[in-house]
Write a protein that holds these residues in place. Sequence first.
Motif, mmCIF file in Angstrom:
data_model
loop_
_atom_site.group_PDB
_atom_site.id
_atom_site.type_symbol
_atom_site.label_atom_id
_atom_site.label_comp_id
_atom_site.label_asym_id
_atom_site.label_seq_id
_atom_site.Cartn_x
_atom_site.Cartn_y
_atom_site.Cartn_z
ATOM 1 N N UNK A 1 0.819 -1.219 0.000
ATOM 2 C CA UNK A 1 0.000 0.000 0.000
ATOM 3 C C UNK A 1 0.851 1.266 0.000
ATOM 4 N N UNK A 2 2.089 1.184 0.448
ATOM 5 C CA UNK A 2 2.980 2.348 0.408
ATOM 6 C C UNK A 2 3.328 2.723 -1.024
ATOM 7 N N UNK A 3 3.179 1.772 -1.948
ATOM 8 C CA UNK A 3 3.468 2.038 -3.351
ATOM 9 C C UNK A 3 2.238 2.495 -4.126
ATOM 10 N N UNK A 4 1.087 2.569 -3.465
ATOM 11 C CA UNK A 4 -0.135 3.009 -4.133
ATOM 12 C C UNK A 4 -0.098 4.506 -4.390
ATOM 13 N N UNK A 5 -0.571 4.892 -5.552
ATOM 14 C CA UNK A 5 -0.778 6.291 -5.870
ATOM 15 C C UNK A 5 -1.979 6.787 -5.072
ATOM 16 N N UNK A 6 -2.120 8.091 -4.924
ATOM 17 C CA UNK A 6 -3.279 8.639 -4.227
ATOM 18 C C UNK A 6 -4.571 8.303 -4.964
ATOM 19 N N UNK A 7 -4.495 8.140 -6.290
ATOM 20 C CA UNK A 7 -5.676 7.857 -7.112
ATOM 21 C C UNK A 7 -5.693 6.412 -7.588
ATOM 22 N N UNK A 8 -5.235 5.485 -6.792
ATOM 23 C CA UNK A 8 -5.138 4.085 -7.212
ATOM 24 C C UNK A 8 -6.521 3.471 -7.391
ATOM 25 N N UNK A 9 -6.627 2.552 -8.360
ATOM 26 C CA UNK A 9 -7.842 1.772 -8.569
ATOM 27 C C UNK A 9 -7.480 0.307 -8.392
ATOM 28 N N UNK A 10 -8.136 -0.346 -7.453
ATOM 29 C CA UNK A 10 -7.871 -1.750 -7.168
ATOM 30 C C UNK A 10 -9.166 -2.532 -7.373
ATOM 31 N N UNK B 1 -2.649 -11.166 -11.796
ATOM 32 C CA UNK B 1 -2.610 -9.812 -11.243
ATOM 33 C C UNK B 1 -1.972 -8.896 -12.278
ATOM 34 N N UNK B 2 -2.737 -7.908 -12.723
ATOM 35 C CA UNK B 2 -2.185 -6.931 -13.658
ATOM 36 C C UNK B 2 -1.905 -5.638 -12.899
ATOM 37 N N UNK B 3 -0.757 -5.058 -13.196
ATOM 38 C CA UNK B 3 -0.276 -3.877 -12.487
ATOM 39 C C UNK B 3 0.050 -2.778 -13.484
ATOM 40 N N UNK B 4 -0.398 -1.579 -13.184
ATOM 41 C CA UNK B 4 -0.027 -0.409 -13.960
ATOM 42 C C UNK B 4 0.638 0.569 -13.007
ATOM 43 N N UNK B 5 1.856 0.977 -13.347
ATOM 44 C CA UNK B 5 2.607 1.912 -12.517
ATOM 45 C C UNK B 5 2.916 3.164 -13.324
ATOM 46 N N UNK B 6 2.898 4.288 -12.638
ATOM 47 C CA UNK B 6 3.207 5.559 -13.274
ATOM 48 C C UNK B 6 4.141 6.339 -12.358
ATOM 49 N N UNK B 7 4.969 7.174 -12.962
ATOM 50 C CA UNK B 7 5.937 7.939 -12.168
ATOM 51 C C UNK B 7 5.256 9.148 -11.535
ATOM 52 N N UNK B 8 5.367 9.240 -10.192
ATOM 53 C CA UNK B 8 4.848 10.359 -9.412
ATOM 54 C C UNK B 8 5.956 10.823 -8.492
ATOM 55 N N UNK B 9 6.342 12.078 -8.600
ATOM 56 C CA UNK B 9 7.397 12.648 -7.758
ATOM 57 C C UNK B 9 8.663 11.804 -7.792
ATOM 58 N N UNK B 10 9.108 11.438 -8.976
ATOM 59 C CA UNK B 10 10.347 10.677 -9.212
ATOM 60 C C UNK B 10 10.307 9.267 -8.639
#
Length: 131
Positions: free
Chosen positions: A40-49, A107-116
Amino acid sequence: MKIIYLHSMILLFLLPLVVKADPIDNIMHMLKQGNTQELSKLFSDNVEVTVLNDDNSLDKTTSIPALDKFFADNKPKSVKLFHKIDSNPNYLFGVVFLSADKGLYRISLTLSKHDAQMKIVEMRIEVEKTK
């Protein structure tokens, strides 16, 4: 000659420390442990699970209890990377197979860069239909 070998050996031992760990590899390690708190520490503020057949997309706060329940019901045995797209430095996509005591999950994962830092913006857990 021994000095050259010594320097080469030291370099080989230090090389893994310099290479940065892949975010999807880190997530796979957390999935294998069922470690939702670190995940959960790696979740974006706008995460969709999305967990299993739940039609609702969960946000960051409601997704943690849902993932806790999923891992309590399905003890992870192994994790295997099926597919990864890492051609864009600001975007990662990965598909992981999680083998648990009650079955196989995709499990499919989408990651995006936020604040480096790479953050999970979408995570879907589905029952794997093919074997």
